[in-house]
Write an enzyme that holds these catalytic residues in place. Structure first.
Site, PDB file in Angstrom:
ATOM      1  N   HIS A   1     -25.149  43.465 -24.656  1.00  0.00           N
ATOM      2  CA  HIS A   1     -26.388  44.218 -24.429  1.00  0.00           C
ATOM      3  C   HIS A   1     -26.677  44.511 -22.966  1.00  0.00           C
ATOM      4  O   HIS A   1     -27.646  45.198 -22.647  1.00  0.00           O
ATOM      5  CB  HIS A   1     -27.584  43.441 -24.997  1.00  0.00           C
ATOM      6  CG  HIS A   1     -27.898  42.208 -24.206  1.00  0.00           C
ATOM      7  ND1 HIS A   1     -27.259  41.016 -24.443  1.00  0.00           N
ATOM      8  CD2 HIS A   1     -28.738  41.989 -23.180  1.00  0.00           C
ATOM      9  CE1 HIS A   1     -27.715  40.108 -23.588  1.00  0.00           C
ATOM     10  NE2 HIS A   1     -28.605  40.679 -22.804  1.00  0.00           N
TER      11      HIS A   1
HETATM   12  C1  UD1 Z   1     -33.587  41.773 -20.739  1.00  0.00           C
HETATM   13  C2  UD1 Z   1     -33.147  41.115 -19.425  1.00  0.00           C
HETATM   14  C3  UD1 Z   1     -31.764  40.517 -19.595  1.00  0.00           C
HETATM   15  C4  UD1 Z   1     -31.692  39.591 -20.798  1.00  0.00           C
HETATM   16  C5  UD1 Z   1     -32.173  40.340 -22.025  1.00  0.00           C
HETATM   17  C6  UD1 Z   1     -32.162  39.461 -23.247  1.00  0.00           C
HETATM   18  C7  UD1 Z   1     -34.103  42.359 -17.534  1.00  0.00           C
HETATM   19  C8  UD1 Z   1     -33.802  43.219 -16.362  1.00  0.00           C
HETATM   20  N1  UD1 Z   1     -33.076  42.096 -18.349  1.00  0.00           N
HETATM   21  O1  UD1 Z   1     -32.704  42.879 -20.972  1.00  0.00           O
HETATM   22  O2  UD1 Z   1     -31.447  39.782 -18.438  1.00  0.00           O
HETATM   23  O3  UD1 Z   1     -30.361  39.157 -20.981  1.00  0.00           O
HETATM   24  O4  UD1 Z   1     -33.504  40.809 -21.784  1.00  0.00           O
HETATM   25  O5  UD1 Z   1     -32.299  40.218 -24.399  1.00  0.00           O
HETATM   26  O6  UD1 Z   1     -35.218  41.917 -17.685  1.00  0.00           O
HETATM   27  N2  UD1 Z   1     -35.929  46.983 -26.936  1.00  0.00           N
HETATM   28  C9  UD1 Z   1     -36.435  47.100 -28.204  1.00  0.00           C
HETATM   29  N3  UD1 Z   1     -37.180  46.054 -28.686  1.00  0.00           N
HETATM   30  C10 UD1 Z   1     -37.442  44.933 -27.958  1.00  0.00           C
HETATM   31  C11 UD1 Z   1     -36.908  44.842 -26.660  1.00  0.00           C
HETATM   32  C12 UD1 Z   1     -36.154  45.871 -26.166  1.00  0.00           C
HETATM   33  O7  UD1 Z   1     -36.219  48.082 -28.901  1.00  0.00           O
HETATM   34  O8  UD1 Z   1     -38.122  44.023 -28.466  1.00  0.00           O
HETATM   35  C13 UD1 Z   1     -35.090  48.087 -26.410  1.00  0.00           C
HETATM   36  C14 UD1 Z   1     -35.885  49.166 -25.730  1.00  0.00           C
HETATM   37  O9  UD1 Z   1     -35.270  50.364 -25.982  1.00  0.00           O
HETATM   38  C15 UD1 Z   1     -35.732  48.839 -24.259  1.00  0.00           C
HETATM   39  C16 UD1 Z   1     -34.325  48.250 -24.215  1.00  0.00           C
HETATM   40  O10 UD1 Z   1     -34.177  47.565 -25.455  1.00  0.00           O
HETATM   41  O11 UD1 Z   1     -35.886  49.950 -23.443  1.00  0.00           O
HETATM   42  C17 UD1 Z   1     -34.115  47.321 -23.070  1.00  0.00           C
HETATM   43  O12 UD1 Z   1     -35.066  46.252 -23.089  1.00  0.00           O
HETATM   44  P1  UD1 Z   1     -35.508  45.521 -21.730  1.00  0.00           P
HETATM   45  O13 UD1 Z   1     -36.510  44.481 -22.020  1.00  0.00           O
HETATM   46  O14 UD1 Z   1     -35.850  46.517 -20.714  1.00  0.00           O
HETATM   47  O15 UD1 Z   1     -34.187  44.816 -21.228  1.00  0.00           O
HETATM   48  P2  UD1 Z   1     -33.037  44.039 -22.035  1.00  0.00           P
HETATM   49  O16 UD1 Z   1     -31.874  44.910 -22.100  1.00  0.00           O
HETATM   50  O17 UD1 Z   1     -33.534  43.437 -23.308  1.00  0.00           O
END
Ligand code: UD1
Length: 378
Positions: free
Chosen positions: A234
Site C-alpha cells: 500500500h
Molecule cells: C498511512 C501512512 C502509512 C501507513 C498507512 C497504514 C502517512 C503519510 N502514511 O498511509 O505510513 O503505513 O497509513 O495503512 O500517513 N483510504 C480509504 N479509507 C481509509 C483510509 C484511506 O479509502 O480508511 C484511501 C483514500 O483514498 C486515501 C488513501 O487511502 O486517499 C490513502 O490514505 P492515507 O491515510 O492518506 O495514507 P495511507 O496510504 O493509508
C-alpha cells in the site's frame, strides 16, 4: 498527570493498545492519578481500517474524533494541526504521546510543539534515508521537536546520535525495566533518547495467542496452513507510480507461480489496481482489508510474506516467517541482518531463513517502560 495521545492510521491503533493497557496497570499499581485522553484524527475512517481495531482490542472510544479524512498532504496535515491545536488549548495536557510516522504524527507534533507542550515520540529514530517517502519526512520532523524519544532498537538510537542528539541513556542499549530517569521535565531539558524496545512486540505477544482462538480466516478463505503466501502492499512509493506498481505485480507473479497468494488490499491500492491493465495471475486472491487477529493468524500460518509495510516486516521476524520486502530500502535493517527479510531486488529465488536468538526489538515490555519513564519525569 494528563497524557494526551494522538492516533489516526491503522498501525497506530495497534501501537496504542499495549500503551493503554500499561496505563491501566500503572494506575492500579501505583494509584497514580493519570488522566488519559485519546484523539483520533480520522485519517483512516473505513471500518476495517479503523473501528475494527477498537472493537477487537476493547479500546475505549476516543474522547475526540476529528474526522479529518483523506486528502493531499498539505490539506490533511493542515487540518490535523488546526483541529489538534484546539483540543490541546482546551485540555492543556502535560505531555503529548505520538506514534510512528504518519501524517497524524506530524500534525500532532507541530500543534503540540508550537504550544510548548512536551512530546514523547514512540518509534523514534527510524530512518530509511529516502526522503521521497512521506513517512521519512514525518519521522525526521517529529523527532526534532520531541522531548522524549523512545526508540525501538539500538540502530534507531544510533541514527539519532548522527543527527546531533546527545542525551542518550544507557549508551543506546535497552534500558533496565527498573530504570528511573534522573531528569525532570519541570526543570527543563532539551531531549532524551531511550531504547525501550518496540511496542509492536508487546502487542504481538498478546495478540498472537488470542488470534489462535479467535481467527477462523483459514476456514473462511478455504486455504491450508503453509500452502500459501501472504501479500500486502500500500505504500505511496509503490502505488503512486504506475510503472513501479506494474513491476511489482510482475514480481509477485514470478515469485509465486505455483502457490496461492492471499492479498488483503488496502483502499489506496485498490484505486490504482482498478486503473492499470496489468493484473495479478489467478492464484493471487484479493480480499478486503482484515482485522489484526486475522492478519496475524494468516501470517503465522503462511510460508512466506511479501510486503511493503514496516510493521509486518517485524511481525514476520517475530513469527519466524521469511519475508520479501517490496521496497528498495527499509528502516528495519535488523530484520535483513538477521536473515529473515530480503529486499525484493536482492531476492535470488530461495527463502533464506536464519535462526537468530537475540531479541532485536526489546523484550515485549516497551509500554511498561514508557509509562514508568513518562510518569517519573514529572
Ligand atoms: C498511512 C501512512 C502509512 C501507513 C498507512 C497504514 C502517512 C503519510 N502514511 O498511509 O505510513 O503505513 O497509513 O495503512 O500517513 N483510504 C480509504 N479509507 C481509509 C483510509 C484511506 O479509502 O480508511 C484511501 C483514500 O483514498 C486515501 C488513501 O487511502 O486517499 C490513502 O490514505 P492515507 O491515510 O492518506 O495514507 P495511507 O496510504 O493509508
Amino acid at each position: 498527570m494528563k497524557i494526551l495521545q494522538i492516533v489516526g492510521a491503522r498501525p497506530q491503533f495497534i501501537k496504542y493498545f499495549p500503551v493503554s493497557q500499561a496505563i491501566e496497570i500503572y494506575r492500579n499499581n501505583s494509584h497514580a492519578d493519570i488522566h488519559n485522553i485519546l484523539i483520533h484524527t480520522g485519517q483512516h475512517y473505513d471500518y476495517f481500517m479503523s473501528k475494527v481495531f477498537f472493537d477487537i482490542f476493547g479500546i475505549k472510544e476516543p474522547e475526540y474524533h476529528l474526522g479529518v479524512g483523506s486528502g493531499n498532504h498539505g490539506e490533511q496535515i493542515g487540518q490535523i494541526i488546526q483541529r489538534v491545536e484546539e483540543v490541546l488549548i482546551k485540555e492543556k495536557p502535560d505531555v503529548v504521546l505520538l506514534y510512528g510516522d504518519t501524517n497524524s504524527t506530524l500534525g500532532g507534533a507541530i500543534a503540540a510543539s508550537k504550544l510548548h507542550i512536551p512530546i514523547a515520540h514512540i518509534e523514534s529514530g527510524l530512518r530509511s534515508y529516502n526522503k521521497k517517502m512521506p513517512e521519512e519526512i514525518n519521522r525526521i520532523l517529529t523527532d526534532h521537536v520531541s522531548s522524549i524519544l523512545f526508540c525501538p532498537s539500538e540502530i534507531a538510537v544510533r541514527n539519532l546520535k548522527k543527527e546531533g542528539f546527545n542525551e542518550i541513556i544507557n549508551a543506546g542499549k535497552l534500558v533496565e525495566k527498573e530504570y528511573i530517569p534522573t531528569h525532570s521535565l519541570t526543570n527543563g531539558f532539551n531531549s532524551i533518547v531511550l531504547n525501550v524496545g518496540d511496542v509492536m512486540y508487546d502487542a504481538i505477544l498478546h495478540a498472537v495467542k488470542i488470534s489462535e482462538d479467535k481467527s477462523d480466516i483459514l476456514r473462511k478463505l478455504n486455504i491450508v496452513s503453509e500452502e500459501y503466501y501472504l501479500l500486502t502492499m500500500h505504500r505511496a512509493e509503490n502505488t503512486d507510480n504506475k510503472e513501479r506498481f506494474k513491476e511489482l505485480i510482475r514480481f509477485v507473479g514470478e515469485v509465486s507461480k505455483k502457490i496461492t497468494v492471499i492479498f488483503p488490499m488496502h483502499p489506496r491500492t485498490k484505486k490504482i489496481y482498478n486503473e492499470v491493465r496489468e493484473k495479478f495471475p489467478p492464484n493471487v486472491i484479493i480480499i478486503e482489508p482484515i482485522g489484526y487477529f486475522d492478519i496475524l493468524y494468516l501470517l503465522k500460518k503462511s510460508s512466506l510474506l511479501m510486503t511493503d509495510s514496516g510493521g509486518m516486516q517485524k511481525e514476520a521476524y517475530w513469527l519466524k516467517i521469511p519475508c520479501i520486502t517490496l521496497r528498495d530500502e527499509t528502516e528495519w535493517v535488523e530484520t535483513i541482518q538477521s536473515g529473515w527479510n530480503v529486499l525484493h531486488h536482492n531476492y535470488k529465488g530461495e527463502h533464506h531463513t536464519h535462526s537468530e536468538e537475540r531479541l532485536l526489538y526489546g523484550d515485549g515490555k516497551a509500554a511498561e517502560r514508557i509509562l514508568k519513564i513518562i510518569c517519573k519525569l514529572w
